[in-house]
Design a protein around this motif. Structure first.
Motif, PDB file in Angstrom:
ATOM      1  N   PHE A   1       6.952   3.937 -45.610  1.00 39.61           N
ATOM      2  CA  PHE A   1       6.936   2.529 -45.238  1.00 39.61           C
ATOM      3  C   PHE A   1       7.703   2.266 -43.945  1.00 39.61           C
ATOM      4  O   PHE A   1       7.300   1.418 -43.138  1.00 39.61           O
ATOM      5  N   SER A   2       8.791   2.990 -43.733  1.00 43.37           N
ATOM      6  CA  SER A   2       9.626   2.728 -42.560  1.00 43.37           C
ATOM      7  C   SER A   2       8.870   2.904 -41.244  1.00 43.37           C
ATOM      8  O   SER A   2       9.250   2.324 -40.226  1.00 43.37           O
ATOM      9  N   GLY A   3       7.776   3.697 -41.269  1.00 44.01           N
ATOM     10  CA  GLY A   3       7.015   3.927 -40.049  1.00 44.01           C
ATOM     11  C   GLY A   3       5.777   3.068 -39.911  1.00 44.01           C
ATOM     12  O   GLY A   3       5.116   3.093 -38.857  1.00 44.01           O
ATOM     13  N   LEU A   4       5.446   2.277 -40.933  1.00 41.62           N
ATOM     14  CA  LEU A   4       4.176   1.548 -40.928  1.00 41.62           C
ATOM     15  C   LEU A   4       4.141   0.418 -39.898  1.00 41.62           C
ATOM     16  O   LEU A   4       3.180   0.300 -39.127  1.00 41.62           O
ATOM     17  N   ILE A   5       5.148  -0.417 -39.878  1.00 40.90           N
ATOM     18  CA  ILE A   5       5.138  -1.553 -38.943  1.00 40.90           C
ATOM     19  C   ILE A   5       5.217  -1.079 -37.496  1.00 40.90           C
ATOM     20  O   ILE A   5       4.459  -1.575 -36.642  1.00 40.90           O
ATOM     21  N   PRO A   6       6.089  -0.109 -37.156  1.00 39.18           N
ATOM     22  CA  PRO A   6       6.060   0.409 -35.780  1.00 39.18           C
ATOM     23  C   PRO A   6       4.696   0.969 -35.389  1.00 39.18           C
ATOM     24  O   PRO A   6       4.235   0.775 -34.257  1.00 39.18           O
ATOM     25  N   ALA A   7       4.021   1.661 -36.323  1.00 40.03           N
ATOM     26  CA  ALA A   7       2.696   2.212 -36.023  1.00 40.03           C
ATOM     27  C   ALA A   7       1.667   1.106 -35.847  1.00 40.03           C
ATOM     28  O   ALA A   7       0.773   1.189 -34.996  1.00 40.03           O
ATOM     29  N   LEU A   8       1.766   0.052 -36.642  1.00 40.73           N
ATOM     30  CA  LEU A   8       0.882  -1.101 -36.471  1.00 40.73           C
ATOM     31  C   LEU A   8       1.074  -1.708 -35.089  1.00 40.73           C
ATOM     32  O   LEU A   8       0.098  -1.976 -34.373  1.00 40.73           O
ATOM     33  N   GLN A   9       2.317  -1.915 -34.705  1.00 40.00           N
ATOM     34  CA  GLN A   9       2.610  -2.508 -33.402  1.00 40.00           C
ATOM     35  C   GLN A   9       2.125  -1.629 -32.255  1.00 40.00           C
ATOM     36  O   GLN A   9       1.749  -2.128 -31.185  1.00 40.00           O
ATOM     37  N   ALA A  10       2.101  -0.316 -32.478  1.00 43.14           N
ATOM     38  CA  ALA A  10       1.653   0.620 -31.442  1.00 43.14           C
ATOM     39  C   ALA A  10       0.133   0.725 -31.369  1.00 43.14           C
ATOM     40  O   ALA A  10      -0.401   1.411 -30.492  1.00 43.14           O
ATOM     41  N   GLY A  11      -0.578   0.082 -32.293  1.00 46.60           N
ATOM     42  CA  GLY A  11      -2.031   0.096 -32.278  1.00 46.60           C
ATOM     43  C   GLY A  11      -2.663   1.209 -33.085  1.00 46.60           C
ATOM     44  O   GLY A  11      -3.883   1.384 -33.050  1.00 46.60           O
ATOM     45  N   THR A  12      -1.853   1.954 -33.830  1.00 49.81           N
ATOM     46  CA  THR A  12      -2.400   3.025 -34.668  1.00 49.81           C
ATOM     47  C   THR A  12      -3.288   2.463 -35.772  1.00 49.81           C
ATOM     48  O   THR A  12      -4.298   3.071 -36.139  1.00 49.81           O
ATOM     49  N   TYR A  13      -2.920   1.306 -36.311  1.00 44.74           N
ATOM     50  CA  TYR A  13      -3.673   0.656 -37.378  1.00 44.74           C
ATOM     51  C   TYR A  13      -4.091  -0.742 -36.935  1.00 44.74           C
ATOM     52  O   TYR A  13      -3.422  -1.377 -36.113  1.00 44.74           O
ATOM     53  N   ASP A  14      -5.184  -1.236 -37.513  1.00 40.33           N
ATOM     54  CA  ASP A  14      -5.635  -2.592 -37.238  1.00 40.33           C
ATOM     55  C   ASP A  14      -4.820  -3.614 -38.032  1.00 40.33           C
ATOM     56  O   ASP A  14      -4.584  -4.725 -37.564  1.00 40.33           O
ATOM     57  N   PHE A  15      -4.432  -3.239 -39.230  1.00 41.41           N
ATOM     58  CA  PHE A  15      -3.537  -4.049 -40.056  1.00 41.41           C
ATOM     59  C   PHE A  15      -3.003  -3.157 -41.162  1.00 41.41           C
ATOM     60  O   PHE A  15      -3.422  -2.009 -41.307  1.00 41.41           O
TER      61      PHE A  15
ATOM     62  N   LEU B   1       5.152 -10.588 -36.306  1.00 39.18           N
ATOM     63  CA  LEU B   1       3.900 -10.231 -36.962  1.00 39.18           C
ATOM     64  C   LEU B   1       3.173 -11.487 -37.424  1.00 39.18           C
ATOM     65  O   LEU B   1       3.784 -12.534 -37.644  1.00 39.18           O
ATOM     66  N   LEU B   2       1.856 -11.358 -37.593  1.00 41.03           N
ATOM     67  CA  LEU B   2       1.070 -12.369 -38.286  1.00 41.03           C
ATOM     68  C   LEU B   2       0.858 -11.894 -39.718  1.00 41.03           C
ATOM     69  O   LEU B   2       0.781 -10.691 -39.981  1.00 41.03           O
ATOM     70  N   PHE B   3       0.731 -12.841 -40.644  1.00 37.12           N
ATOM     71  CA  PHE B   3       0.504 -12.490 -42.042  1.00 37.12           C
ATOM     72  C   PHE B   3      -0.669 -13.290 -42.606  1.00 37.12           C
ATOM     73  O   PHE B   3      -0.942 -14.427 -42.172  1.00 37.12           O
TER      74      PHE B   3
ATOM     75  N   TRP C   1       4.155 -11.503 -51.116  1.00 36.73           N
ATOM     76  CA  TRP C   1       3.592 -10.393 -50.355  1.00 36.73           C
ATOM     77  C   TRP C   1       2.378 -10.881 -49.584  1.00 36.73           C
ATOM     78  O   TRP C   1       1.551 -11.641 -50.093  1.00 36.73           O
ATOM     79  N   GLY C   2       2.263 -10.432 -48.341  1.00 33.27           N
ATOM     80  CA  GLY C   2       1.089 -10.679 -47.530  1.00 33.27           C
ATOM     81  C   GLY C   2       0.702  -9.402 -46.810  1.00 33.27           C
ATOM     82  O   GLY C   2       1.391  -8.384 -46.918  1.00 33.27           O
ATOM     83  N   LEU C   3      -0.406  -9.437 -46.074  1.00 37.46           N
ATOM     84  CA  LEU C   3      -0.826  -8.296 -45.265  1.00 37.46           C
ATOM     85  C   LEU C   3      -0.488  -8.601 -43.810  1.00 37.46           C
ATOM     86  O   LEU C   3      -0.861  -9.656 -43.296  1.00 37.46           O
ATOM     87  N   PRO C   4       0.208  -7.685 -43.111  1.00 36.18           N
ATOM     88  CA  PRO C   4       0.635  -7.947 -41.730  1.00 36.18           C
ATOM     89  C   PRO C   4      -0.352  -7.468 -40.664  1.00 36.18           C
ATOM     90  O   PRO C   4      -1.071  -6.482 -40.849  1.00 36.18           O
ATOM     91  N   PHE C   5      -0.323  -8.187 -39.528  1.00 40.50           N
ATOM     92  CA  PHE C   5      -1.171  -7.917 -38.367  1.00 40.50           C
ATOM     93  C   PHE C   5      -0.327  -8.057 -37.105  1.00 40.50           C
ATOM     94  O   PHE C   5       0.714  -8.719 -37.114  1.00 40.50           O
ATOM     95  N   ARG C   6      -0.814  -7.487 -36.013  1.00 43.81           N
ATOM     96  CA  ARG C   6      -0.127  -7.698 -34.740  1.00 43.81           C
ATOM     97  C   ARG C   6      -0.188  -9.170 -34.344  1.00 43.81           C
ATOM     98  O   ARG C   6      -1.154  -9.871 -34.645  1.00 43.81           O
ATOM     99  N   LYS C   7       0.813  -9.612 -33.643  1.00 43.18           N
ATOM    100  CA  LYS C   7       0.962 -11.022 -33.293  1.00 43.18           C
ATOM    101  C   LYS C   7      -0.214 -11.531 -32.455  1.00 43.18           C
ATOM    102  O   LYS C   7      -0.585 -12.709 -32.547  1.00 43.18           O
ATOM    103  N   ASP C   8      -0.808 -10.640 -31.644  1.00 43.07           N
ATOM    104  CA  ASP C   8      -1.888 -11.075 -30.757  1.00 43.07           C
ATOM    105  C   ASP C   8      -3.280 -10.932 -31.370  1.00 43.07           C
ATOM    106  O   ASP C   8      -4.281 -11.193 -30.712  1.00 43.07           O
TER     107      ASP C   8
END
Length: 255
Positions: free
Chosen positions: A77-91, A106-108, A214-221
């Protein structure tokens, strides 16, 4: 879980004009998403080396509803949000506690489940009867690294005098407790309840009511993808898919 789902495709979604516009944003190649593969019952390893659980099936249900593939990766889990922000995942399909701090970056989606914090302790210990945070003063508490539980405990460590030890997975945190390296573990209420069902060495203790979801997170843009997935979640709530996260349910494709 939701393996028996036979959800309708995107073509069968009863959408408003706004939601129909969101359908134009669907990526035909599908979406890349991720979760913590040890966060049972929401995600957990299978005997064959894969991962299963409610949120794994939720990802599949979203993909079926949109009619596109859904690639699910399991990682700490500790690496999930940084990877999302880096574009590795769509959400992220990981159940993520929505906090004011996280919402700054983040957007939720709308919340899909309430989340309280729950302590687990060694079975038969005095801590089984604890009924307040104060009862845990001065103890060592194991927790999943990078989680909201770690933040919650760390912010109160000076006041409560407890020692917070963080591990890559909640499974490791529980192992630390059962081996005597920690006095208690804190995790989400559903995760703690599941762990107690599977491990006769531990018991449930105090549950802290958070008022959080709980929600599902997305990049702010990435407002378009967030709005699209949010519409799908609303549909899954309507057709009953979201009603029983710990049980297999039959699909009733109404949306």
């Amino acid at each position: 879980m939701l393996k028996s789902l036979l959800l309708a495709s995107a073509a069968s979604l009863a959408l408003t004009g706004a939601a129909a516009a969101e359908l134009a944003q669907i990526k035909p190649e599908g979406y890349r998403t991720a979760l913590d593969g040890t966060f049972a019952p929401h995600a957990m390893p299978t005997m064959s080396g894969g991962v299963e659980g409610f949120n794994v099936d939720l990802a599949a249900a979203i993909g079926e509803k949109l009619g596109v593939p859904m690639e699910v990766t399991a990682a700490q889990f500790s690496g999930l949000i940084p990877a999302l922000q880096a574009g590795t995942y769509d959400f992220l399909v990981a159940p993520t506690t929505v906090t004011e701090e996280r919402a700054q970056n983040l957007l939720f989606t709308e919340g899909f489940m309430d989340t309280n914090f729950r302590f687990t302790v060694p079975k038969g210990s005095e801590a089984e009867g604890f009924d307040s945070l104060e009862d845990f003063k001065g103890l060592t508490i194991a927790v999943n690294k990078g989680s909201v539980y770690e933040s919650f405990l760390t912010e109160r460590a000076a006041e409560m005098g407890w020692t917070v030890v963080a591990f890559g997975t909640n499974t490791d945190a529980i192992q630390a407790m059962t081996s005597g390296r920690a006095d208690a573990n804190m995790a989400g209420a559903t995760v703690s309840a599941w762990a107690v069902q599977k491990n006769p060495q531990i018991a449930l203790s105090y549950e802290y009511a958070t008022g959080l979801v709980w929600g599902l997170p997305f990049r702010k843009d990435d407002v378009a993808t967030r709005d699209l997935i949010d519409s799908v979640l609303e549909c899954l709530k309507t057709d009953g898919t979201m009603a029983a996260p710990s049980e297999k349910v039959s699909a009733r494709p109404r949306c």
